[in-house]
Scaffold this active site. Sequence first.
Site, PDB file in Angstrom:
ATOM      1  N   PRO A  10      12.679   5.207 -14.526  1.00 15.76           N
ATOM      2  CA  PRO A  10      12.293   6.550 -14.096  1.00 15.76           C
ATOM      3  C   PRO A  10      11.645   7.407 -15.183  1.00 15.76           C
ATOM      4  O   PRO A  10      12.050   7.358 -16.342  1.00 15.76           O
ATOM      5  CB  PRO A  10      13.618   7.179 -13.649  1.00 15.76           C
ATOM      6  CG  PRO A  10      14.678   6.360 -14.286  1.00 15.76           C
ATOM      7  CD  PRO A  10      14.121   4.970 -14.388  1.00 15.76           C
ATOM      8  N   ASN A  11      10.643   8.130 -14.751  1.00 15.76           N
ATOM      9  CA  ASN A  11       9.905   9.119 -15.566  1.00 15.76           C
ATOM     10  C   ASN A  11       8.949   8.493 -16.582  1.00 15.76           C
ATOM     11  O   ASN A  11       8.187   9.209 -17.229  1.00 15.76           O
ATOM     12  CB  ASN A  11      10.864  10.095 -16.272  1.00 15.76           C
ATOM     13  CG  ASN A  11      11.731  10.843 -15.278  1.00 15.76           C
ATOM     14  OD1 ASN A  11      11.193  11.444 -14.348  1.00 15.76           O
ATOM     15  ND2 ASN A  11      13.028  10.803 -15.425  1.00 15.76           N
ATOM     16  N   ARG A  18       4.818  13.600 -20.767  1.00 18.56           N
ATOM     17  CA  ARG A  18       6.246  13.928 -20.796  1.00 18.56           C
ATOM     18  C   ARG A  18       6.745  14.056 -22.240  1.00 18.56           C
ATOM     19  O   ARG A  18       6.650  13.103 -23.007  1.00 18.56           O
ATOM     20  CB  ARG A  18       6.973  12.765 -20.121  1.00 18.56           C
ATOM     21  CG  ARG A  18       8.449  12.828 -20.212  1.00 18.56           C
ATOM     22  CD  ARG A  18       9.072  11.487 -19.838  1.00 18.56           C
ATOM     23  NE  ARG A  18      10.513  11.624 -19.848  1.00 18.56           N
ATOM     24  CZ  ARG A  18      11.355  10.609 -19.921  1.00 18.56           C
ATOM     25  NH1 ARG A  18      10.917   9.376 -19.969  1.00 18.56           N
ATOM     26  NH2 ARG A  18      12.642  10.827 -19.936  1.00 18.56           N
ATOM     27  N   TYR A  23       8.083  11.103 -26.905  1.00 21.98           N
ATOM     28  CA  TYR A  23       7.572   9.856 -26.312  1.00 21.98           C
ATOM     29  C   TYR A  23       6.104   9.579 -26.621  1.00 21.98           C
ATOM     30  O   TYR A  23       5.573   8.558 -26.193  1.00 21.98           O
ATOM     31  CB  TYR A  23       7.798   9.876 -24.793  1.00 21.98           C
ATOM     32  CG  TYR A  23       9.265   9.980 -24.413  1.00 21.98           C
ATOM     33  CD1 TYR A  23      10.147   8.954 -24.736  1.00 21.98           C
ATOM     34  CD2 TYR A  23       9.771  11.101 -23.755  1.00 21.98           C
ATOM     35  CE1 TYR A  23      11.501   9.034 -24.404  1.00 21.98           C
ATOM     36  CE2 TYR A  23      11.123  11.193 -23.421  1.00 21.98           C
ATOM     37  CZ  TYR A  23      11.970  10.162 -23.749  1.00 21.98           C
ATOM     38  OH  TYR A  23      13.304  10.242 -23.427  1.00 21.98           O
ATOM     39  N   ASN A  72      12.603  -1.369 -19.933  1.00 21.75           N
ATOM     40  CA  ASN A  72      13.007  -0.030 -20.338  1.00 21.75           C
ATOM     41  C   ASN A  72      13.542   0.644 -19.085  1.00 21.75           C
ATOM     42  O   ASN A  72      12.769   1.152 -18.266  1.00 21.75           O
ATOM     43  CB  ASN A  72      11.835   0.755 -20.938  1.00 21.75           C
ATOM     44  CG  ASN A  72      12.280   2.107 -21.500  1.00 21.75           C
ATOM     45  OD1 ASN A  72      13.413   2.537 -21.255  1.00 21.75           O
ATOM     46  ND2 ASN A  72      11.397   2.771 -22.234  1.00 21.75           N
ATOM     47  N   ALA A  75      16.505   6.416 -18.078  1.00 18.71           N
ATOM     48  CA  ALA A  75      17.805   7.084 -17.901  1.00 18.71           C
ATOM     49  C   ALA A  75      18.849   6.181 -17.240  1.00 18.71           C
ATOM     50  O   ALA A  75      20.055   6.332 -17.498  1.00 18.71           O
ATOM     51  CB  ALA A  75      17.615   8.360 -17.088  1.00 18.71           C
ATOM     52  N   GLU A  96      15.830  -5.515 -23.927  1.00 23.68           N
ATOM     53  CA  GLU A  96      15.938  -4.067 -23.667  1.00 23.68           C
ATOM     54  C   GLU A  96      15.073  -3.329 -24.686  1.00 23.68           C
ATOM     55  O   GLU A  96      15.174  -3.593 -25.888  1.00 23.68           O
ATOM     56  CB  GLU A  96      17.405  -3.635 -23.811  1.00 23.68           C
ATOM     57  CG  GLU A  96      17.599  -2.119 -23.705  1.00 23.68           C
ATOM     58  CD  GLU A  96      19.057  -1.704 -23.892  1.00 23.68           C
ATOM     59  OE1 GLU A  96      19.925  -2.574 -24.116  1.00 23.68           O
ATOM     60  OE2 GLU A  96      19.308  -0.484 -23.826  1.00 23.68           O
ATOM     61  N   HIS A  98      13.455   0.666 -25.895  1.00 27.38           N
ATOM     62  CA  HIS A  98      13.339   2.114 -25.746  1.00 27.38           C
ATOM     63  C   HIS A  98      12.290   2.620 -26.715  1.00 27.38           C
ATOM     64  O   HIS A  98      12.162   2.091 -27.836  1.00 27.38           O
ATOM     65  CB  HIS A  98      14.682   2.806 -26.025  1.00 27.38           C
ATOM     66  CG  HIS A  98      15.741   2.376 -25.074  1.00 27.38           C
ATOM     67  ND1 HIS A  98      15.787   2.832 -23.780  1.00 27.38           N
ATOM     68  CD2 HIS A  98      16.754   1.478 -25.201  1.00 27.38           C
ATOM     69  CE1 HIS A  98      16.798   2.248 -23.156  1.00 27.38           C
ATOM     70  NE2 HIS A  98      17.394   1.415 -23.989  1.00 27.38           N
ATOM     71  N   ARG A 105      19.924  10.433 -30.737  1.00 27.44           N
ATOM     72  CA  ARG A 105      19.819  11.524 -29.753  1.00 27.44           C
ATOM     73  C   ARG A 105      21.210  11.867 -29.195  1.00 27.44           C
ATOM     74  O   ARG A 105      22.215  11.556 -29.821  1.00 27.44           O
ATOM     75  CB  ARG A 105      18.816  11.096 -28.673  1.00 27.44           C
ATOM     76  CG  ARG A 105      17.429  10.812 -29.267  1.00 27.44           C
ATOM     77  CD  ARG A 105      16.428  10.385 -28.222  1.00 27.44           C
ATOM     78  NE  ARG A 105      16.181  11.469 -27.267  1.00 27.44           N
ATOM     79  CZ  ARG A 105      15.542  11.296 -26.113  1.00 27.44           C
ATOM     80  NH1 ARG A 105      15.077  10.093 -25.784  1.00 27.44           N
ATOM     81  NH2 ARG A 105      15.359  12.315 -25.287  1.00 27.44           N
TER      82      ARG A 105
HETATM   83  C1  DQA Z   1      14.167   6.057 -23.060  1.00 29.38           C
HETATM   84  C2  DQA Z   1      15.434   6.737 -23.593  1.00 29.38           C
HETATM   85  C3  DQA Z   1      16.306   7.226 -22.448  1.00 29.38           C
HETATM   86  O1  DQA Z   1      17.474   7.858 -22.950  1.00 29.38           O
HETATM   87  C4  DQA Z   1      15.559   8.234 -21.596  1.00 29.38           C
HETATM   88  O2  DQA Z   1      16.339   8.615 -20.487  1.00 29.38           O
HETATM   89  C5  DQA Z   1      14.210   7.742 -21.176  1.00 29.38           C
HETATM   90  C6  DQA Z   1      13.403   6.974 -22.115  1.00 29.38           C
HETATM   91  C7  DQA Z   1      13.197   5.662 -24.212  1.00 29.38           C
HETATM   92  O3  DQA Z   1      12.354   4.816 -23.961  1.00 29.38           O
HETATM   93  O4  DQA Z   1      13.289   6.205 -25.310  1.00 29.38           O
HETATM   94  O5  DQA Z   1      13.738   8.082 -20.095  1.00 29.38           O
HETATM   95  O6  DQA Z   1      14.542   4.861 -22.388  1.00 29.38           O
END
Ligand code: DQA
Length: 138
Positions: A10-11, A18, A23, A72, A75, A96, A98, A105
């Site tokens: 998501p997002n 964003r 990011y 990825n 959230a 995995e 990120h 964080r």
């Molecule tokens: C994320 C880190 C997550 O905590 C966050 O909710 C994201 C992006 C990252 O790629 O840094 O949406 O996965």
Amino acid sequence: MKKIIIINGPNLNLLGKREPGIYGAQSFEDFYKDLKHTYKGFELSYFQSNIEGELIDKLQAVGFSYDGIILNAAAYTHTSVGIGDAIKAIETPVIEVHISNTFAREEFRHQSYISPNAKGVILGFGLQSYELALQSFL
Ligand code: DQA
């Protein structure tokens, strides 16, 4: 040729717009175009969804035939028992990734339902985290 898929949660469709301070300013589509061009030796594909069940459906669909999954879960990393279970259920190794260093964080981002079931974890290198994950399949 190894079949690798990048799955974004998501997002992450809003990358570039964003929270660019966290990011970055590049859209994922632009980054992915360059990545595909640089790593022509892989059969690379990409899937993004904001919906938890769609991510699980995709993991199940590719998880018995692909050579690797770069995930990825955004959230959902921190909340989804369902995605964690899906990774346990499939055969394809999951890396995995990120973009940000989630350990630097908020505390709620330190928990991951993906990590215990992943082959490896790469985080904190911006979009390059995806490239490093892809290189692990070379
Ligand atoms: C994320 C880190 C997550 O905590 C966050 O909710 C994201 C992006 C990252 O790629 O840094 O949406 O996965």
